[in-house]
Design an enzyme around this catalytic site. Structure first.
Site, PDB file in Angstrom:
ATOM      1  N   ALA A 108     -13.366 -31.141  28.261  1.00  0.00           N
ATOM      2  CA  ALA A 108     -12.126 -30.429  27.927  1.00  0.00           C
ATOM      3  C   ALA A 108     -12.216 -28.994  28.430  1.00  0.00           C
ATOM      4  CB  ALA A 108     -11.925 -30.420  26.416  1.00  0.00           C
ATOM      5  N   LYS A 109     -11.092 -28.343  28.552  1.00  0.00           N
ATOM      6  CA  LYS A 109     -11.062 -26.902  28.818  1.00  0.00           C
ATOM      7  C   LYS A 109      -9.724 -26.373  28.326  1.00  0.00           C
ATOM      8  CE  LYS A 109     -13.892 -23.902  30.632  1.00  0.00           C
ATOM      9  NZ  LYS A 109     -15.369 -23.953  30.570  1.00  0.00           N
ATOM     10  N   ALA A 110      -9.756 -25.181  27.775  1.00  0.00           N
ATOM     11  CA  ALA A 110      -8.522 -24.578  27.275  1.00  0.00           C
ATOM     12  C   ALA A 110      -8.480 -23.122  27.700  1.00  0.00           C
ATOM     13  CB  ALA A 110      -8.484 -24.676  25.751  1.00  0.00           C
TER      14      ALA A 110
END
Ligand code: NAD
Length: 434
Positions: A108-110
């Site tokens: 994931a990445k935000a």
């Protein structure tokens, strides 16, 4: 040259190239090119007496490693250069990191396109709180679904603010779990784990030492090192590299405002304290000022790019004089630099292998938060355990990369990506009987 518009397209080309190298089926390439879920959330927060609009993204790539499609884990980046393609590229790299480290987490990445350094702390905290509320309302944050950690522009304090907001929210806690497991990279006194703060850097150094031993690359008796970026990763690489267990001589460091050089070696303990109190490297006694471009071209044994993407590219790769480039950051070397570095016999270890220590220790923190709270007296023992686990996994990764590179006669970079893709392939096959 940092976040080019093509950064995701370039990652997809890399997946296709690696896929061809290993005769991967087209379904596997399609799996890796697509995303499980992508969120774009808007919210308002008061800044300077006015309500300002913000947009934040959360990208969940794929989780082939656990039964079902979840959970996901990855860093949160606050930086003006954040774009959705950048976060998608970084989320794919997180899946590759999990694959190499054997973690049951999807990538994931935000992030959010803001410069956190321009805000007063109380204003930034309000922005983080409003953002966290939005994640909660969208039901994104949950230890069994998506739990973020720190990245560029966020740190243990940011993670604590997020945790605190989640813990006080009654929108959460559907499973009766410790809300601390929703966020990793927290301060130790707030559910964090000893060693997480410096785990990315420490893991890199443990692995680098092993790589030097395995590869037999001839370096100076006390290998010299230049480090680009002086944040969580670069600053801690600088701090620990000269310690007796590693024995490197750090001769240059830099941040976004430029660098410092001393061929006799920097006292990085004092330098880190200087940077913490003055918020700049500038003016540290006994050093010469250099630019970031000059740092990348220094005649050193090891170069650790630990800032942003695409710092080494086709226009400056021919100037790199280091024998080893160990990527503290993600995609710091642009694909078009590899042939140039290869032709000059520069060994590159990619970020998916070199900086995976952060997510390894985040995973340990998540596990402990899900199970129990440790008592304060356990901390020293726990730190030893964390570093031992970190060492085992970091070593295992580099042993496999070097072996695969020798077996297939491919670069270390390709070897790392092949190993990651093989692991993803195996797990998807088991899951879906392709
Ligand atoms: P950070 O925000 O703590 O520090 C970033 C540093 O880079 C700062 O010193 C900044 O001044 C410097 N910088 C920014 N632009 C620069 C430029 N153009 N030239 C030179 N220096 C520049 O970020 P971080 O957490 O240390 O992350 C650095 C890299 O490591 C990123 O690629 C990140 O994705 C990666 N990474 C971080 C972690 C983690 O645990 N924090 C884990 C894995 C990978």
């Amino acid at each position: 040259m940092e976040n080019t518009p093509d950064i995701l397209e370039e990652k997809i080309q890399e997946i296709e190239r690696i896929g061809a190298l290993m005769n991967a089926p087209s379904w596997l390439i399609e799996e890796l090119k697509h995303f499980k879920r992508v969120y774009e959330l808007g919210f308002r927060a008061p800044v300077g007496g006015e309500l300002k609009h913000f947009t934040t993204y959360v990208v969940l790539h794929k989780n082939p490693f656990s039964s079902g499609d979840f959970p996901f884990k990855g860093g949160t980046r606050f930086h003006p250069g954040v774009t959705l393609p950048l976060l998608k590229m970084l989320a794919i790299e997180m899946t590759e990191k999990s694959a190499l480290a054997g973690l049951p987490l999807g990538g994931a990445k935000a992030g959010m396109a803001i410069d956190p350094s321009v805000y007063e702390e109380n204003v930034l905290r309000t922005i983080v709180d409003k953002r966290t509320e939005e994640l909660l309302k969208a039901k994104i944050i949950d230890p069994y679904y998506y739990s973020p950690g720190p990245d560029v522009g966020t740190n243990a304090k940011t993670m604590y603010w997020m945790y605190n907001k989640i813990a006080e929210s009654n929108l959460m806690l559907t499973h009766g779990v410790n809300a601390a497991a929703c966020v990793s990279g927290k301060p130790i006194e707030h559910g964090g784990i000893p060693g997480r703060e410096y785990s990315t850097a420490y893991g890199l150094l443990l692995q680098l030492r092993k790589f030097i031993e395995l590869s037999g690359i001839k370096l100076s008796a006390k290998p010299t090192m230049a480090i680009q970026g002086f944040g969580n990763v670069g600053g801690n690489v600088a701090l620990f590299a000269p310690k007796s267990q590693f024995g490197f001589k750090v001769v240059a460091v830099s941040d976004k405002d430029g660098g410092l050089y001393n061929p006799r070696g920097l006292d990085t303990g004092k330098l880190k304290a200087w940077h913490e109190s003055k918020k700049t490297l500038k003016g540290f006694p006994g050093t010469e000022n250099i630019t970031n471009e000059e740092l990348l071209a220094l005649k050193v044994d090891i170069l650790v790019p630990a800032a942003l993407e695409n710092q080494i590219h086709k226009d400056n790769a021919h100037r790199v004089l280091a024998k080893i480039v160990y990527e503290g950051g993600n995609q710091t070397v642009h694909a078009d630099a590899y042939p140039i570095l290869d032709s000059r016999k520069v060994s590159v270890i990619p970020g998916i292998a070199a900086n995976v220590g952060g997510v390894i220790v985040s995973f340990l923190e998540w596990r402990i938060n899900l199970s129990d709270r440790t008592h304060e007296v356990d901390r020293e023992e726990q730190e030893k355990w964390v570093l031992k686990e970190l060492e085992k996994i970091m070593h295992k990764i580099i042993v496999k990369i070097v072996a695969k590179s020798e077996e297939r006669k491919i670069s270390f970079v390709d070897s790392a990506h092949v190993l990651a893709m093989e692991a993803v392939w195996k797990r998807f096959k088991e899951k879906h009987s392709y």
